[in-house]
Structures are given as structure tokens and as C-alpha cells.
Design a protein around this motif. Sequence first.
Motif, short mmCIF file in Angstrom:
data_model
loop_
_atom_site.label_atom_id
_atom_site.label_comp_id
_atom_site.label_asym_id
_atom_site.label_seq_id
_atom_site.Cartn_x
_atom_site.Cartn_y
_atom_site.Cartn_z
N MET A 1 0.85 -1.19 0.00
CA MET A 1 0.00 0.00 0.00
C MET A 1 0.88 1.24 0.00
O MET A 1 1.86 1.30 0.73
N VAL A 2 0.53 2.21 -0.84
CA VAL A 2 1.26 3.47 -0.88
C VAL A 2 0.26 4.61 -0.72
O VAL A 2 -0.87 4.52 -1.18
N MET A 3 0.70 5.67 -0.07
CA MET A 3 -0.13 6.87 0.03
C MET A 3 0.59 8.02 -0.66
O MET A 3 1.80 8.11 -0.60
N ALA A 4 -0.20 8.89 -1.29
CA ALA A 4 0.42 10.05 -1.92
C ALA A 4 -0.52 11.23 -1.80
O ALA A 4 -1.74 11.07 -1.82
N SER A 5 0.06 12.43 -1.65
CA SER A 5 -0.79 13.62 -1.71
C SER A 5 -0.45 14.40 -2.95
O SER A 5 0.69 14.43 -3.40
N VAL A 6 -1.49 15.00 -3.53
CA VAL A 6 -1.37 15.66 -4.82
C VAL A 6 -1.65 17.15 -4.64
O VAL A 6 -2.63 17.53 -4.00
N GLN A 7 -0.78 17.97 -5.20
CA GLN A 7 -0.99 19.41 -5.13
C GLN A 7 -2.01 19.85 -6.16
O GLN A 7 -2.20 19.20 -7.17
N SER A 8 -2.59 21.00 -5.90
CA SER A 8 -3.55 21.51 -6.88
C SER A 8 -2.78 21.85 -8.15
O SER A 8 -1.58 22.02 -8.13
N GLY A 9 -3.48 21.93 -9.22
CA GLY A 9 -2.83 22.16 -10.50
C GLY A 9 -3.88 22.00 -11.58
O GLY A 9 -5.05 22.31 -11.36
N VAL A 10 -3.45 21.48 -12.71
CA VAL A 10 -4.36 21.32 -13.84
C VAL A 10 -5.58 20.50 -13.42
O VAL A 10 -5.44 19.43 -12.84
N VAL A 11 -6.75 21.04 -13.70
CA VAL A 11 -7.95 20.26 -13.44
C VAL A 11 -8.36 19.58 -14.74
O VAL A 11 -8.50 20.23 -15.77
N HIS A 12 -8.46 18.29 -14.66
CA HIS A 12 -8.77 17.51 -15.86
C HIS A 12 -10.24 17.68 -16.23
O HIS A 12 -11.02 18.16 -15.43
N PRO A 13 -10.60 17.29 -17.44
CA PRO A 13 -11.99 17.45 -17.86
C PRO A 13 -12.97 16.84 -16.87
O PRO A 13 -12.60 15.93 -16.11
N GLN A 14 -14.18 17.34 -16.87
CA GLN A 14 -15.22 16.81 -16.00
C GLN A 14 -15.30 15.30 -16.08
O GLN A 14 -15.08 14.71 -17.12
N LEU A 15 -15.59 14.71 -14.97
CA LEU A 15 -15.70 13.25 -14.96
C LEU A 15 -17.09 12.86 -15.45
O LEU A 15 -18.09 13.26 -14.87
N VAL A 16 -17.12 12.12 -16.52
CA VAL A 16 -18.41 11.68 -17.04
C VAL A 16 -18.83 10.45 -16.25
O VAL A 16 -18.06 9.52 -16.08
N CYS A 17 -20.07 10.50 -15.77
CA CYS A 17 -20.50 9.40 -14.93
C CYS A 17 -20.90 8.20 -15.78
O CYS A 17 -21.78 8.28 -16.62
N LYS A 18 -20.20 7.09 -15.60
CA LYS A 18 -20.52 5.90 -16.38
C LYS A 18 -21.35 4.91 -15.57
O LYS A 18 -21.98 4.04 -16.09
N GLN A 19 -21.26 5.01 -14.25
CA GLN A 19 -21.96 4.03 -13.43
C GLN A 19 -22.33 4.65 -12.09
O GLN A 19 -21.77 5.67 -11.71
N LEU A 20 -23.26 4.01 -11.44
CA LEU A 20 -23.58 4.43 -10.09
C LEU A 20 -22.71 3.62 -9.13
O LEU A 20 -22.60 2.41 -9.28
N PRO A 21 -22.10 4.27 -8.18
CA PRO A 21 -21.19 3.54 -7.30
C PRO A 21 -21.96 2.73 -6.25
O PRO A 21 -23.10 3.02 -5.92
N GLU A 22 -21.27 1.75 -5.76
CA GLU A 22 -21.77 1.00 -4.61
C GLU A 22 -21.40 1.83 -3.38
O GLU A 22 -20.31 2.38 -3.30
N ILE A 23 -22.36 1.97 -2.44
CA ILE A 23 -22.06 2.77 -1.26
C ILE A 23 -21.95 1.86 -0.04
O ILE A 23 -22.85 1.08 0.25
N ILE A 24 -20.82 1.92 0.61
CA ILE A 24 -20.57 1.02 1.73
C ILE A 24 -20.31 1.84 3.00
O ILE A 24 -19.45 2.72 3.02
#
Lengths: 328, 220
Positions: A154-177
Motif C-alpha cells: 500500500m502506498v499513500m500520496a498527496s497531490v498538489q492543486s494544478g491542472v484540473v482535468h476534464p469533468q468526470l463523465v458518470c458511467k456508473q452508479l457507485p456502490e455505497i458502503i
Amino acid sequence: MAGQILVFIEHYDGEFRAITQRLLSIGREQAECVDARLAALVLGHKLDRIVGSLSEMNLDTIFTVDEEQFETYNPEICTRVVSEAIGQISPRLVLFGDTHMTREIAPAISVALNAPFLSGCLEIELTATKLVVTQPKYSGSVFVRAELEPVPGMVMASVQSGVVHPQLVCKQLPEIILIKAGTNNGEPRIRVLETTAAKADGIDIAKASIIVAGGRGLKAKENLPLIRDLAEALGGAIACSRPLCDLGWLPAHYLVGMSGKTVSPSIYIACGISGATQHLAGMSGAKCVIAINNDASAPIYRLADYGVARDLLEILPAIIKEAQKTNT
Amino acid sequence: MNEVDQYALEEALAMRKELGGTITAVCVGDLTCQEVLYVAKAKGVNRAIRVNAPCANEVLIAEALAEVFRQLKPDLVLAGVESSDSMTGQTGILLAAMLGLPFAYAVTAIEARPNVGWVRVTKELGEGICQVLEIKLPAVLCVQSGIQPLKYTPPAKILQARKELLEVYSVPESSLQHSVVPQLRFTDVFKPQGIKRTQMLSGTSEDIAVALVKKIMEAR
Ligand SMILES: Cc1cc2nc3c(=O)[nH]c(=O)nc-3n(C[C@H](O)[C@H](O)[C@H](O)COP(=O)(O)OP(=O)(O)OC[C@H]3O[C@@H](n4cnc5c(N)ncnc54)[C@H](O)[C@@H]3O)c2cc1C
């Protein structure tokens, strides 16, 4: 590789933190690269709205820890509960935004889970065998690329703000746990007394369409009129980098960056600001950036449309004069 | 000395003035880092300790500090929020986690009273949000810039401090646990690429002013 990539979601007052879109798009991109599932973890209370919005962001799974005790953030409790939750979910990669909260709890989570934490990444690329990251060093004047190979469990990483990628198109409804937080037997060692947002005295720099911002390059408080006069001549507002607040020259609500406001004006004029990543985090959305900095190699120029590599004490009076002339 | 560490030290000095006690400055590294400790001495710390240990990354540094702090048993540890060279921003919190102590990050005010056992801390959460906490001692606080005004240190005092002997603690590599050391391999160091193409304006101040104001009028 399969497995899961987990994105830790931060929110305040029912709103996502600014970095969320970017994190989720990076997460989705990486998940596709290694054929992993993309999941989010969100902690808080009465999370319906947040979970509702997350459901439209092309996630495979949303893990929630929704209990009254998480209504306000407490670093001690949050470290414990998030560590336990991540431990249960057991993802290959956990992505955090490079925020204050992450900086407060993620190193401790990494100790608890015995998982390396790569902080402040600008780019991240996961392959079947290795993890490649780009990180800034020396106040952002150089970048390094570094590889982790093999990738531990397992690895953890933090990401700085920067380029915002195109909107995420919703392909599916997530499972909520729903995950239940374990109980803590130890005596609490942190008591949260209050959590408040800074109040502005009527001025909200985030609403200004022209911002003239001053940094440590202004040298002395006596030079503040240089940015004030230019802002006035252009019908804009003033703002500043952190040292000017630290020095007590301007109150905190003028601060642009990770600690303060995020602004996206039409024009951002940075006077004597080096362009530390924490400052860029608050103004990279500006349409047109003008940098006035006598060090032509200052990082602020990476983002500038126009640059003036001259002493601001000498050049700003001329610009103010010209702006006043043009506007009358 | 790293800028935020100067603020942490200044806060320690202010707290001692109000509450008494002693301040120990600790730095991990080889002989080259002693200069920083001389500055701390010149500013008035009671003790200065160089920890002779591997310091290739933040986890090793925190482990070495944890070793030493188990012996020193401080009531309060102040660290800066991040170093300006490696910029990982992790050392203080890693140290707290390794020692099992409570912690807070981006601290902008500390209120302590004698013999209470808790301190009241104001800290930033980013985007203009602040939090006030009470934290039980011993604790590790990562101090943000601006907590105290920085004071000037006369060079004569630093020269004087250089004559004093520093304490050295050695933490051999073998006694470190290498718990979560990321085995990172640096493959490239490079100058950041521009995100936008910058048009640099040159000429006399008047030329630049005219050209720039024209660009501003077009862009608004
Ligand atoms: C957790 C965290 C959060 C932070 N949050 C923020 C934040 O929200 N906002 C923020 O701004 N910073 C923030 N910082 C601080 C940030 O890292 C930088 O230290 C800060 O932005 C530097 O401000 P500056 O550019 O004004 O000063 P400096 O970096 O000192 O730069 C001054 C610049 O002025 C130029 N200059 C000097 N003299 C002249 C002259 N005569 N004419 C023209 N140019 C001149 C110099 O070339 C230099 O580039 C944060 C840091 C941390 C660790």
C-alpha cells in the motif's frame, strides 16, 4: 494490477475542498492504467449531499463513515478512524489532496499503516511495477522525478492543486458502503473548541475581476500604496502572499493561496511574488497572469502570460501613471 | 535556518519568557548543520544538540529524533511546517506518531499556563478556516510562519556562539527501524517547465508601462 485506488475526500460546510475534482480525475486515470477500481472514502456526519454529488463522479465505490462524532474535524480521532478504514479497505494506492488536513493526519496514518507517504506530488503515474511521482523541491525552483519500485502493498500520496482535468463523465452508479468507526478506549488528548472561517470586513477578493497582489518583493510596508494605487487605477482589488500577512501589513482575508483564498480573476498581477506552490494553489485559475519580479527565473513566470523582470519599485510607478492616464 | 523553524524557535523563546523552563534546539545532520545550532544558541536556547544520524529522508530524520526525544522527554516539541529544501512537510507529524504523542499542524498561536498539562492552540485548516484546540502535553506542534515577529540576531552573538561546544547524540543506522521509509529512487532533477508561454516585456519603464496597460485593457 487490479485492486483499488482510494481517494480521500475532504469537505467543509457541505462543500468539497477545491482539490477534489483534480484528485478524482487523477484517480480515475490511474485506475484505468492499472485496471483497478476507483473508490472514495468520506468521513463526517449527515453526508447525504456529499455522497449524492460523489455518486455522479464516476466512482466504483464510496466508503462512508457517517457518525455524529465526526461533525467537526478532530485530528486525533480522524487519524485513528481513517487509518482503520483504509486498513479495512486495503487499497493499493491512497490519494489525498495536499491540504492542511492531509498534512496534519496523513504522515501519522502512514506510520499507523506502515505505508510510505509521498507528499506534495505534482504528477503521479502508476504502472504494474512502479510508481513515478514528480515533486517540487527548494521552494519549487526545481522539480524531481522519483520512482518507487517495487510498489509496496500500500502506498499513500498527496497531490498538489494544478491542472484540473476534464469533468468526470458518470458511467456508473457507485456502490455505497458504510463503515462503522471502532471505539477508542484511550483518554482523548485533543479537545476541539471551535472551527471558524475567517471573516472579511466587507471585501471579498474572490469576487474581484482584477487583482493586484503584492509579495515580499515589496520590501517595506511603506510600499503598499504601489499595489493599492494600481488596483484603484484599474478598478481592481489588492491581495497578497503569506509573508505580508505574517508581517502584519495586511489582514488574513487578503491572503491568496492554500491558507487563504482561491481566486480566478480575469487578470492577476503578481508584484514581487516568487510563485511558491502554496501561492499558485490559490491563483492558478486566473485567466491572465502578469508577473512583475526582477528574478526572471522565479517560478511565478511558469504561469505568467506577461512578465516584467524589473525592480518593481521602479516600474510600478510608471505603470500606475499609465493606468491612470488610460482610465481618465 | 529554515524560515518556519525560525518562527518555531521565536515562539519557544516567547513561551520561555512568559513561563520559564528551558529550550533545547535539536537538528539532525552532519557537521554542516551545526551553523543552524549556533544561530539558535545566539538567539538564546539553553541547549543545542546535533543528532548525528542518517538524514536522507523525512522518515529517517523523524526516527532519529524519536530516539533522542525518548531520552530528552520534552514537555512540548515545536517544529516548523515544512523545510524549504525537501518540502515534504512530514517530519513533525511523523515524529509525533512515532512517539505516540498528540499533534497539531499549521499552528499560529499557543497559549500555555503553568502546571496545567494542556495547551490551547490555534491552527489553520486552509482556505481561511481556523481551529482552536486544547492539546494534552507532551505534544508536537508544527508551527506556521507568522506566529511571532522574527527578531534580528546580531552577527557578534553568532560569532560568540560558535565558540561554544555543541552536544552531539549519535543514532547509528542500525538502531533505526526504517519503518515506512519510501525506497524512492530519484531519476531526474529538472527546471520546471512553463505552463503558459510568457511574453516578457522590455524597454524603458515608460515603454513597458504603455505595453502592459494595453495588454491589461485587452484582457479585462
Ligand atoms: C502549509 C503552508 C501553507 C502556505 N500557504 C500559503 C498561502 O496561502 N499563500 C502564500 O502566498 N504562501 C503560502 N505559504 C508560503 C509559501 O510557501 C511561500 O513562502 C510564500 O508564498 C512566499 O511569498 P512571496 O512570494 O511573497 O515571498 P518570496 O518567496 O520571498 O518571494 C519574493 C519575490 O520577490 C522578488 N523581488 C524581490 N525584490 C524585488 C523587486 N525589487 N522587484 C521585483 N521583484 C522583487 C524576488 O525575486 C522573489 O521572487 C504556505 C506555506 C506552507 C508550508
